[in-house]
Design a protein around this motif. Sequence first.
Motif, short mmCIF file in Angstrom:
data_model
loop_
_atom_site.label_atom_id
_atom_site.label_comp_id
_atom_site.label_asym_id
_atom_site.label_seq_id
_atom_site.Cartn_x
_atom_site.Cartn_y
_atom_site.Cartn_z
N ARG A 104 0.82 -1.22 0.00
CA ARG A 104 0.00 0.00 0.00
C ARG A 104 0.85 1.26 0.00
NH1 ARG A 104 -4.83 -2.16 3.55
NH2 ARG A 104 -6.14 -2.77 1.81
N GLY B 168 -0.17 5.64 -4.89
CA GLY B 168 -1.57 5.89 -4.58
C GLY B 168 -2.55 4.79 -4.95
N SER B 169 -2.48 4.26 -6.17
CA SER B 169 -3.51 3.31 -6.56
C SER B 169 -3.34 1.99 -5.82
CB SER B 169 -3.53 3.10 -8.08
OG SER B 169 -2.47 2.28 -8.49
N ALA C 99 -2.43 1.81 -2.81
CA ALA C 99 -2.94 2.06 -1.46
C ALA C 99 -4.42 1.71 -1.35
CB ALA C 99 -2.71 3.52 -1.08
N LYS C 100 -5.10 1.68 -2.49
CA LYS C 100 -6.55 1.43 -2.43
C LYS C 100 -6.91 -0.02 -2.67
CE LYS C 100 -7.27 6.03 -2.74
NZ LYS C 100 -8.23 7.04 -2.48
N TYR D 257 -11.97 -0.55 -9.38
CA TYR D 257 -11.52 -0.03 -8.09
C TYR D 257 -12.53 0.87 -7.41
CZ TYR D 257 -10.18 3.79 -11.21
OH TYR D 257 -10.20 4.77 -12.16
N LYS D 258 -13.56 1.28 -8.15
CA LYS D 258 -14.57 2.14 -7.52
C LYS D 258 -15.59 1.34 -6.74
CE LYS D 258 -14.88 5.67 -10.98
NZ LYS D 258 -15.83 6.29 -11.89
N ASP D 259 -15.73 0.07 -7.08
CA ASP D 259 -16.80 -0.70 -6.47
C ASP D 259 -16.24 -1.99 -5.88
OD1 ASP D 259 -19.31 -1.40 -5.69
OD2 ASP D 259 -19.78 -2.41 -7.57
N ALA E 147 0.57 12.06 -13.97
CA ALA E 147 0.08 11.89 -12.60
C ALA E 147 -0.71 10.59 -12.41
CB ALA E 147 -0.78 13.08 -12.22
N TYR E 148 -1.32 10.10 -13.45
CA TYR E 148 -2.20 8.94 -13.26
C TYR E 148 -1.69 7.71 -13.99
CZ TYR E 148 -4.82 12.91 -11.75
OH TYR E 148 -5.19 14.05 -11.13
N GLN F 103 -2.21 4.44 -12.06
CA GLN F 103 -3.63 4.15 -11.97
C GLN F 103 -4.14 3.55 -13.29
OE1 GLN F 103 -5.72 4.28 -9.53
NE2 GLN F 103 -7.48 3.81 -10.82
N LYS F 104 -3.73 4.14 -14.40
CA LYS F 104 -4.20 3.66 -15.71
C LYS F 104 -3.63 2.29 -16.03
CE LYS F 104 -4.96 8.19 -17.75
NZ LYS F 104 -4.19 9.29 -18.30
#
Lengths: 267, 519
Positions: A131, A135-136, A138-139, A154-156, A255-256, A259-260
């Motif tokens: 984590r 950032g990503s 960590a979730k 990752y949203k649900d 920045a992302y 995540q992508k």
Amino acid sequence: MYDHLDELEAQSIYIFREAYRKFENLAMLYSIGKDSTTMIHLARKAFFGKIPFPLVHIDTTYKYPEMIEYRDRMAREWQADLIVGSNQEAIAAKMSPEAGRMVCCGKLKTEGLTRIIEERDFHGLFLGIRRDEEGSRAKERVFSPRDKNFEWAYKDQPPELWDQFNTTFALGTHVRVHPILHWTELNIWEYIQREKFEICPLYFAKDGKRFRSLGCMPCTKPIDSNAVTVEEIIAELKVINTPERAGRAQDQENAYAMQKLRAKGYM
Amino acid sequence: MNQDETLKIVIVGHVDHGKSTLIGRLFYDTGSIPETRYQEIAATCRAQGREFEYAYLMDALEEERDQNITIDTASTFFKTEKRPYVIIDAPGHKQFLKNMITGASSADAAILLVDGVEGVREQTKRHAYVLSLLGIRQVIVTINKLDMVGYDQKVFRQVENDIRAFLHSVDIIPSYVIPISARDGENMATRLGGTPWYTGPTVLEGLDTFENVRGDSDLPLRLPVQDVYKWDGKRIYAGRIETGSAQKGDEVIFLPSGKITRIKSIEKWQAPDLAQAKAGECIGITTEDELFVERGEVIAHRSKAPAKTREFRASIFWLADQPFKNGRTYTLKLATSEVQATVLAIEERLDSSSLEVTERYAEELMATEVGNVLLSLKGEIAADLFSDNIRLGRFVIEDETFIGGGGIIRSFADRAGNATRRINLSEQFSEGEEGNLIDLTRERGSIEFDVTIKFLESLAQGNRILFRLRDPGQIEPVALLAYEHNLNFSFSRIKDQVNLILYKEKVPRVIDHPEDGGL
């Protein structure tokens, strides 16, 4: 005296045993790095010295020779079933970071992994992400499903609590299991110090440079350091103020970036 | 205390009460932000033409920056001089309660954040109640944004009273209630002088007084079997000691199967000949007798064993989108056991922000609602009351494939405090001065009877038997016996106990004083 490393270790062993019980066809993604190697040590603790599933290394052909030498030697010592996978098509087509780092990572790593998972029909895959890396990550959940297209919703994400994990997933999904998700970089080094297992020599300084995070040659830069022992690395980490993956070019694209990459199935 | 012991904290509170700012401030004040990250955020803020926002430190994902709310559980790290901390972030937005619970369920301590201007709100209460259900007892309340009211002590005291009163109703006694301004940094790491009337610790000082929560070695042994490995000619029961400790040679019972044996060895890789293991350790054991028990059984010492239960009352919190329904059957997971559980009743449906009962005998609980329910299990499991042993007293409920909610056991409905006792009536039978007597007043658990032909013949000959019962709950097994063998009975209340007369006759004789030996 039971301390924080004992607690981290026990949590990881519990996760290993839980996944081993719940999934038929498991494998561990082995990246040769310190985190993966810590994971192997924990697996051997969980299963009384055995590694009861294959290790998968995705070889991009851009790895440092010291990494490959270390990998093969250790696999023999552990008596592990090592599978080396790669995206031969992309390698034949001379894929490289010049095509764009994100494209290269996607082709050589993510697709290389996708192929092995499909070929061998793995239902569960242990990954050594943490984590505190970025950032990503960590979730993430400990048991994290990927759908047929390897995508991460990752949203649900369903809840996880009290060491009860979601272990029933729809057909066609595979599950990423993260046994060291709750460890920090410093914890890993403290544990290596305590348990005294061998890690890849590239982590130790040579000519004033050492690697803090291992990856492919074109996209991984060493840091300035004179740390040649685990103790010296720990001392260095306690004062350092840059992120662990700062030397990993694919993270810095924008920045992302991570995540992508990760939503599409990257580690 | 080990300098490297990480304390896990969760920060909860109503949306917009300033959580991200508080976290950002903790980072800033403890020098825990990598310089590059700080620059990156500063640049992002400049690009958007706004002031530096501490909140951005927490918001690693694109969506969050856009919506300005935290969407999922994440972990971030900071250090004080005393030790490192990990913040398990939990969102303030109502629909994301499940993420908060995922985060908070593993926390050692919590900061409950209340906006001093707005005061205690719906989610403040809901989150506080969830902390209570999760068994988190180390709680700091921070009353934030006091800079907006000139650090007025009256404002602080008013909100403090409100939150203390509510916390009291959910069995939480806050360790500290601290007046702060996360934006200015007042009473976060240092006292800036805005609250001369406050003499307690700063937030960081308060956190430094907390302790790691671990499995308690002083409680009775609970070792749930996680898996059974048949390797190298050994049969190893693998599991983590949740509480208590185990010694080589201990006599142990596996529950619910009831099998008894001794611990032959405690197994750990690279640790031969271990004499004992304690709470928190993942171990394996081998046993002296070859047993065939499976995952889900709990290993304990006989004199301090958990209950065997198949019916209990629990408080549950529901998180899934589909409602939790009365009458439905779900999979319940407690420690390593898994069992089908049918909802016999949702006895109380609660408003989790006021804790008022909104409905009795409700048909369903919606997402984020809590309720007191009666559950019936398809098979027995070993469990404890939450108040006796947190780790064996809590469970999750799966809704189809995903975890839909969690719960804690409040009481056993099948009086499962003890195992069911089988009583051989012929052996118990005594011909005392008062006649044919069976005394059950010392039996505490559930009972079943073994009946011999001789016993039934004795009744058929016209003999009557007086049962002394501990309480009316014991009438049922005797009634069942009477039903199965075509017997009759009558009973009367004697103080809190019951006298019951069992006989075989068409017409019962009226007995005025069964105590006087009127048999």
